[in-house]
Design an enzyme around this catalytic site. Structure first.
Site, PDB file in Angstrom:
ATOM      1  N   ARG A 200      -2.512 -14.284  -2.436  1.00  0.00           N
ATOM      2  CA  ARG A 200      -2.877 -14.597  -1.043  1.00  0.00           C
ATOM      3  C   ARG A 200      -3.275 -16.011  -0.761  1.00  0.00           C
ATOM      4  NH1 ARG A 200      -0.705  -9.945   0.985  1.00  0.00           N
ATOM      5  NH2 ARG A 200      -1.699  -8.281   0.014  1.00  0.00           N
TER       6      ARG A 200
ATOM      7  N   ASP B 234      -6.828  -8.344   4.126  1.00  0.00           N
ATOM      8  CA  ASP B 234      -6.151  -9.184   3.169  1.00  0.00           C
ATOM      9  C   ASP B 234      -5.572 -10.610   3.941  1.00  0.00           C
ATOM     10  OD1 ASP B 234      -6.342  -7.237   1.166  1.00  0.00           O
ATOM     11  OD2 ASP B 234      -4.546  -6.416   1.482  1.00  0.00           O
TER      12      ASP B 234
ATOM     13  N   SER C 296       0.892  -1.090  -0.094  1.00  0.00           N
ATOM     14  CA  SER C 296       0.102   0.087   0.109  1.00  0.00           C
ATOM     15  C   SER C 296       0.829   1.223  -0.014  1.00  0.00           C
ATOM     16  CB  SER C 296      -0.871  -0.151   1.327  1.00  0.00           C
ATOM     17  OG  SER C 296      -1.819  -1.122   1.147  1.00  0.00           O
TER      18      SER C 296
HETATM   19  C1  S3P Z   1      -5.385  -1.325  -0.315  1.00  0.00           C
HETATM   20  C2  S3P Z   1      -6.829  -1.611   0.296  1.00  0.00           C
HETATM   21  C3  S3P Z   1      -7.534  -2.750   0.420  1.00  0.00           C
HETATM   22  C4  S3P Z   1      -6.598  -4.131   0.538  1.00  0.00           C
HETATM   23  C5  S3P Z   1      -5.594  -3.781  -0.813  1.00  0.00           C
HETATM   24  C6  S3P Z   1      -4.664  -2.673  -0.529  1.00  0.00           C
HETATM   25  C7  S3P Z   1      -5.130  -0.373  -0.278  1.00  0.00           C
HETATM   26  O1  S3P Z   1      -8.367  -2.630  -0.297  1.00  0.00           O
HETATM   27  O2  S3P Z   1      -7.290  -5.033   0.277  1.00  0.00           O
HETATM   28  O3  S3P Z   1      -4.827  -4.936  -0.901  1.00  0.00           O
HETATM   29  O4  S3P Z   1      -3.756  -0.080  -0.442  1.00  0.00           O
HETATM   30  O5  S3P Z   1      -5.672   0.880  -0.161  1.00  0.00           O
HETATM   31  P1  S3P Z   1      -9.916  -2.072  -0.103  1.00  0.00           P
HETATM   32  O6  S3P Z   1      -9.697  -0.777   0.252  1.00  0.00           O
HETATM   33  O7  S3P Z   1     -10.827  -1.957  -1.533  1.00  0.00           O
HETATM   34  O8  S3P Z   1     -10.590  -2.785   0.793  1.00  0.00           O
END
Ligand code: S3P
Length: 448
Positions: free
Chosen positions: A401, A326, A29
């Site tokens: 995953r 996740d 992220s």
């Molecule tokens: C993420 C937010 C999550 C997560 C993804 C990364 C991010 O998704 O599942 O792997 O970096 O903002 P959502 O915001 O759609 O739940």
């Protein structure tokens, strides 16, 4: 970067307990955001610890296609010469975001605020995932979108010449949707406001502040209200990316499950909006401890010590889902080894990840002799008390995953566990098998 050939893999019980210290790759992220923010800041952003997985490399390529200079200066070390907010240029070709929902959705936010035309696509997994959740709120900026049936990729966007700020209450708990709205707001005058009923990861808010934007966060009866003052002068700033807690989850759960193990994962990001898995594992009886807790690059980090433990089933409340969204596949593996039943509640969002992770996780368990049911949006796992049969082959559905969770299960099961395709592990955790084998002191995970 395209995966033409599937890579079948298998994992078997190691000959010795897992032991040692390791670092996991950088947070996915934060890595995406560092490249994007660097590209729209004024000046040169130096990034250390960037995740060099395929998802993030897609973002790097996209930012180059939009006119930023993006250069790798060493392992995990990247330099981005930014163009200033509003300064991105029209890409000459289609932007291919590969397997990455985060790259696609955050970038759509940025593109909305720029007067340019762009076409975006992705791999077969990403082309199945919903984009309407971002194109709906982003349309309020004045940007126009043309999508495939159901709001899916490929899509075309014409960004707004004079973008308007968004005021939006998130209908789903999604950091990606929140971030897309905030990124669009960087190019709009006035205040962009996003309200989330359940707090989601706040890396965008933190990094915006780090680059000099004014972001306020207030907890109200309506939910968490995030406001951004538009058209800030973003100034380049160094970014230190911590290890990804979502990647650390795999060696940690493996250490909990393989008898006699003790593993230390160093330099893991411990942002409280990301650590729901660790809270849950502790409730299950895991003795996880944190050493060397500190603040690095504006985020809490620490070294996590995980030792083998007898786990028990628990109920995981729905409100915890955003902080461990996740991690459910690997939590399900821990639950399969636990004594008693684990009920994970409120998992609707798992259906729209890289795969339908709710059914893929249930199928992973069933293929390996573990009883599991889906009831509405809940996943119920009947723990084996430490005797996972294994012996199955797991379909990974282009989902990194699911592949890693299945291979972790293989380390702790009576019979080896196979996966049909481990190639997608490279999207988030390059070197996964080598790292796990380093802890195992031998080739426990490898090609089938
Ligand atoms: C993420 C937010 C999550 C997560 C993804 C990364 C991010 O998704 O599942 O792997 O970096 O903002 P959502 O915001 O759609 O739940």
């Amino acid at each position: 970067m395209a995966h033409s050939e599937p890579r079948p893999f298998r994992a078997a019980a190691p000959s010795a307990p897992l032991a040692g210290r390791l670092g996991v790759p950088g947070d996915k992220s934060i890595s995406h955001r560092a490249l994007m923010f660097g590209a729209i800041a004024v000046g040169t952003t130096e990034i250390a610890g960037l995740l060099e997985g395929e998802d993030v490399l897609r973002t790097a390529a996209a930012m180059r296609a939009l006119g930023a200079e993006v250069e790798r200066t060493g392992p995990g070390a990247w330099r981005v010469a930014g163009r200033g907010a509003g300064g991105l240029v029209e890409p000459a070709d289609v932007l291919d975001m590969g397997n990455s929902g985060t790259a696609a959705r955050l970038l759509l936010g940025l593109l909305s605020g720029h007067p340019l035309f762009a076409v975006m696509t992705g791999d077969a997994s990403l082309r199945r995932r919903p984009m309407k959740r971002v194109t709906d709120p982003l349309s309020a900026t004045g940007a126009q979108f043309w999508t495939r049936e159901g709001g899916r990729l490929p899509l075309a966007v014409r960004g707004a010449a004079d973008p308007l700020p968004i005021d939006y209450v998130l209908p789903v708990a999604s950091a990606q949707v929140k971030s897309a709205c905030l990124l669009a707001g960087l190019c709009a005058p006035g205040t962009t406001r996003v309200v989330e009923r359940e707090p989601t990861r706040d890396h965008t808010e933190n990094m915006l502040r780090h680059f000099g934007a004014t972001v306020a966060v207030e907890d109200t009866p309506e939910g968490r209200v995030v406001t951004l003052e538009g058209q800030p002068e973003l100034a380049a700033a160094p970014v230190l990316v911590p290890g990804d807690p979502s990647s650390a989850a795999f060696p940690i759960v493996a250490a909990l499950l393989v008898p006699g193990s003790r593993v230390v994962v160093e330099n893991v990001g411990l942002n409280p909006l990301r650590t729901g898995l660790f809270t849950t594992l502790r409730e299950m009886g895991a003795a996880l401890s944190i050493e060397n807790a500190r603040i690095a690059g504006g985020e809490p980090v620490g070294d996590i010590v995980a030792e083998h433990a007898e786990l028990r089933g628990v109920e995981v409340p729905p409100g915890r889902a955003p902080s461990m969204i996740d991690e459910y596949p690997v939590l399900a593996v821990a639950a399969a080894a636990a004594r008693g039943v684990t009920r994970m509640r409120g998992l609707a969002e798992l259906r729209v990840k890289e795969s339908d992770r709710l059914s893929a996780t249930a199928a992973l368990l069933a293929a390996n002799g573990v009883r599991a049911e889906i009831e509405g949006d809940d996943l119920i796992v009947h723990g084996t008390g430490g005797a996972i049969p294994g012996g199955g082959t797991v379909e990974t559905h282009m989902d990194h995953r699911i592949a890693m969770a299945a291979l972790v299960m293989g380390l702790a099961a009576r019979a080896p566990v196979a996966v049909d395709d481990a190639a997608f592990i490279d999207t988030s955790f390059p070197g996964f098998a080598a790292l796990m084998n380093g802890l195992a002191g031998g080739a426990a995970i490898g090609p089938a």
